[in-house]
Scaffold this motif. Structure first.
Motif, PDB file in Angstrom:
ATOM      1  N   VAL A 180      44.523  34.287 -14.038  1.00  7.38           N
ATOM      2  CA  VAL A 180      44.114  32.893 -14.202  1.00  7.38           C
ATOM      3  C   VAL A 180      43.256  32.455 -13.028  1.00  7.38           C
ATOM      4  O   VAL A 180      43.558  32.753 -11.869  1.00  7.38           O
ATOM      5  CB  VAL A 180      45.341  31.965 -14.366  1.00  7.38           C
ATOM      6  CG1 VAL A 180      46.257  32.021 -13.158  1.00  7.38           C
ATOM      7  CG2 VAL A 180      44.927  30.535 -14.674  1.00  7.38           C
ATOM      8  N   GLY A 181      42.159  31.762 -13.347  1.00  4.19           N
ATOM      9  CA  GLY A 181      41.299  31.195 -12.328  1.00  4.19           C
ATOM     10  C   GLY A 181      41.549  29.701 -12.186  1.00  4.19           C
ATOM     11  O   GLY A 181      42.574  29.164 -12.623  1.00  4.19           O
ATOM     12  N   TYR A 182      40.583  29.033 -11.597  1.00  2.00           N
ATOM     13  CA  TYR A 182      40.703  27.611 -11.259  1.00  2.00           C
ATOM     14  C   TYR A 182      39.617  26.829 -11.985  1.00  2.00           C
ATOM     15  O   TYR A 182      38.457  27.257 -12.039  1.00  2.00           O
ATOM     16  CB  TYR A 182      40.559  27.451  -9.752  1.00  2.00           C
ATOM     17  CG  TYR A 182      40.489  26.043  -9.225  1.00  2.00           C
ATOM     18  CD1 TYR A 182      41.306  25.025  -9.714  1.00  2.00           C
ATOM     19  CD2 TYR A 182      39.605  25.733  -8.190  1.00  2.00           C
ATOM     20  CE1 TYR A 182      41.235  23.740  -9.206  1.00  2.00           C
ATOM     21  CE2 TYR A 182      39.542  24.452  -7.667  1.00  2.00           C
ATOM     22  CZ  TYR A 182      40.357  23.455  -8.177  1.00  2.00           C
ATOM     23  OH  TYR A 182      40.279  22.177  -7.667  1.00  2.00           O
ATOM     24  N   CYS A 183      40.009  25.706 -12.552  1.00  6.04           N
ATOM     25  CA  CYS A 183      39.056  24.763 -13.144  1.00  6.04           C
ATOM     26  C   CYS A 183      39.107  23.478 -12.324  1.00  6.04           C
ATOM     27  O   CYS A 183      39.956  22.609 -12.581  1.00  6.04           O
ATOM     28  CB  CYS A 183      39.395  24.482 -14.607  1.00  6.04           C
ATOM     29  SG  CYS A 183      38.366  23.185 -15.349  1.00  6.04           S
ATOM     30  N   PRO A 184      38.241  23.325 -11.322  1.00  5.76           N
ATOM     31  CA  PRO A 184      38.244  22.085 -10.549  1.00  5.76           C
ATOM     32  C   PRO A 184      37.714  20.924 -11.378  1.00  5.76           C
ATOM     33  O   PRO A 184      36.803  21.092 -12.191  1.00  5.76           O
ATOM     34  CB  PRO A 184      37.311  22.398  -9.373  1.00  5.76           C
ATOM     35  CG  PRO A 184      36.399  23.463  -9.895  1.00  5.76           C
ATOM     36  CD  PRO A 184      37.207  24.267 -10.868  1.00  5.76           C
ATOM     37  N   ASP A 185      38.295  19.764 -11.168  1.00 10.30           N
ATOM     38  CA  ASP A 185      37.833  18.527 -11.786  1.00 10.30           C
ATOM     39  C   ASP A 185      37.486  17.580 -10.645  1.00 10.30           C
ATOM     40  O   ASP A 185      38.367  17.165  -9.888  1.00 10.30           O
ATOM     41  CB  ASP A 185      38.928  17.932 -12.670  1.00 10.30           C
ATOM     42  CG  ASP A 185      38.496  16.674 -13.397  1.00 10.30           C
ATOM     43  OD1 ASP A 185      38.130  15.703 -12.706  1.00 10.30           O
ATOM     44  OD2 ASP A 185      38.546  16.647 -14.644  1.00 10.30           O
TER      45      ASP A 185
ATOM     46  N   SER B 272      35.581  31.336  -5.110  1.00 13.80           N
ATOM     47  CA  SER B 272      35.763  32.643  -5.744  1.00 13.80           C
ATOM     48  C   SER B 272      36.698  32.590  -6.944  1.00 13.80           C
ATOM     49  O   SER B 272      36.698  33.508  -7.770  1.00 13.80           O
ATOM     50  CB  SER B 272      36.304  33.649  -4.719  1.00 13.80           C
ATOM     51  OG  SER B 272      37.603  33.272  -4.282  1.00 13.80           O
ATOM     52  N   LEU B 273      37.490  31.526  -7.055  1.00 11.49           N
ATOM     53  CA  LEU B 273      38.440  31.400  -8.153  1.00 11.49           C
ATOM     54  C   LEU B 273      37.922  30.536  -9.303  1.00 11.49           C
ATOM     55  O   LEU B 273      38.562  30.450 -10.343  1.00 11.49           O
ATOM     56  CB  LEU B 273      39.763  30.799  -7.652  1.00 11.49           C
ATOM     57  CG  LEU B 273      40.549  31.612  -6.635  1.00 11.49           C
ATOM     58  CD1 LEU B 273      41.810  30.846  -6.244  1.00 11.49           C
ATOM     59  CD2 LEU B 273      40.920  32.974  -7.198  1.00 11.49           C
ATOM     60  N   ILE B 274      36.769  29.885  -9.116  1.00  9.85           N
ATOM     61  CA  ILE B 274      36.287  28.925 -10.114  1.00  9.85           C
ATOM     62  C   ILE B 274      35.781  29.668 -11.350  1.00  9.85           C
ATOM     63  O   ILE B 274      34.887  30.507 -11.268  1.00  9.85           O
ATOM     64  CB  ILE B 274      35.181  28.031  -9.525  1.00  9.85           C
ATOM     65  CG1 ILE B 274      35.765  27.138  -8.413  1.00  9.85           C
ATOM     66  CG2 ILE B 274      34.563  27.155 -10.617  1.00  9.85           C
ATOM     67  CD1 ILE B 274      34.721  26.320  -7.673  1.00  9.85           C
ATOM     68  N   ARG B 275      36.355  29.319 -12.505  1.00 11.87           N
ATOM     69  CA  ARG B 275      35.957  29.916 -13.777  1.00 11.87           C
ATOM     70  C   ARG B 275      35.368  28.887 -14.745  1.00 11.87           C
ATOM     71  O   ARG B 275      34.745  29.266 -15.743  1.00 11.87           O
ATOM     72  CB  ARG B 275      37.167  30.581 -14.449  1.00 11.87           C
ATOM     73  CG  ARG B 275      37.835  31.663 -13.617  1.00 11.87           C
ATOM     74  CD  ARG B 275      36.953  32.893 -13.468  1.00 11.87           C
ATOM     75  NE  ARG B 275      37.588  33.901 -12.633  1.00 11.87           N
ATOM     76  CZ  ARG B 275      37.419  34.017 -11.323  1.00 11.87           C
ATOM     77  NH1 ARG B 275      36.597  33.178 -10.693  1.00 11.87           N
ATOM     78  NH2 ARG B 275      38.040  34.947 -10.631  1.00 11.87           N
TER      79      ARG B 275
END
Length: 267
Positions: A171-176, A196-199
């Protein structure tokens, strides 16, 4: 692939009773607003959730792509409930028909922040379990923290627990951007620290007093964040949404206005 811009349907979901069976009309507005794709919670799909072929046809007729679908569940226990697991499996089966679409995981916020450590731990256990199953089917997952008062991933301290607990093999990261700011953090700092984690990415704007605003009418530097994403090599979707009172009253108008801002300031 360059960065692509899409529209998240939460702008309409705030007035759910009015728009719960209007997904085709929502797609028309998204196309008219200049976006290339759509992301939706499954509750907004209506009859399209019964037959993926219907959605494939509707998107193709409008030249749109399905960027992602959102799974929003409570995840209050150390393992998924039977109902939660069944809903996740149904969505995974549906996404098999859209191999380029991502799965965005969202924990439904509670009414308060009691039992914080236990709730964060349980949520992360369930999030990682869903993401592992999705990864095994070739579906890219990202977790999207939110910022209502009952969210357990709201503050900088919460984010530290979140990033330590996410199983980034799956699982990656979805920043809002709006939720980051609403949690009292510097938006660009979070993007930089976890690039590096943003998908997948969500944009929405907010005022200095933490009131939701239309894109470009708040204090977040979205052009600067977009430039950073491009410079960092990000090649996924940026989904634009709005949660202001004006958007709740007239989501179609909000989408058109935000599409114009996207075209002029971001693309």
């Amino acid at each position: 692939m360059p960065v692509q811009f899409g529209c998240q349907t939460y702008t309409w979901q705030m007035s759910y009773d009015r728009y719960k069976n209007s997904f085709a009309e929502i797609l028309d507005t998204i196309q008219k607003s200049g976006f290339s794709g759509v992301e939706a919670e499954v509750c907004m799909l209506g009859s399209f959730y019964e037959d993926p072929g219907l959605l494939q046809e509707a998107l193709g007729n409008r030249g749109l792509k399905l960027a992602a679908l959102t799974l929003a569940l409570p995840w209050l226990h150390p393992e998924e409930t039977e109902e939660e697991a069944a809903e996740a499996e149904r969505l995974l089966d549906y996404l098999d028909h859209f191999p380029q679409a991502k799965l965005i995981l969202v924990q439904l916020p509670g009414s308060d922040r009691s039992n914080l450590d236990e709730r964060r731990h349980n949520a992360l256990q369930c999030i990682n379990a869903v993401a592992k199953r999705a990864s095994g089917r070739g579906i890219i997952c990202a977790f999207h923290p939110n910022s209502p008062p009952g969210s357990v991933f709201l503050t900088e301290a919460d984010y530290a627990v979140m990033f330590a607990g996410l199983d980034t093999r799956y699982v990656g990261y979805c920043p809002d951007s709006g939720h980051i700011a609403n949690g009292g953090m510097e938006v660009l700092d979070i993007f930089r620290a976890h690039a590096s984690l943003i998908r997948h990415v969500h944009f929405k704007d907010i005022s200095l007093g933490r009131q939701w605003r239309a894109m470009g009418e708040g204090v977040i530097d979205h052009p600067g964040i977009t430039a950073f994403l491009r410079e960092s090599g990000y090649d996924g979707w940026i989904m634009v949404e709005e949660e202001s009172e004006q958007a709740e009253a007239d989501p179609d108008r909000a989408a058109v206005q935000n599409g114009r801002y996207m075209q002029e300031a971001l693309r």
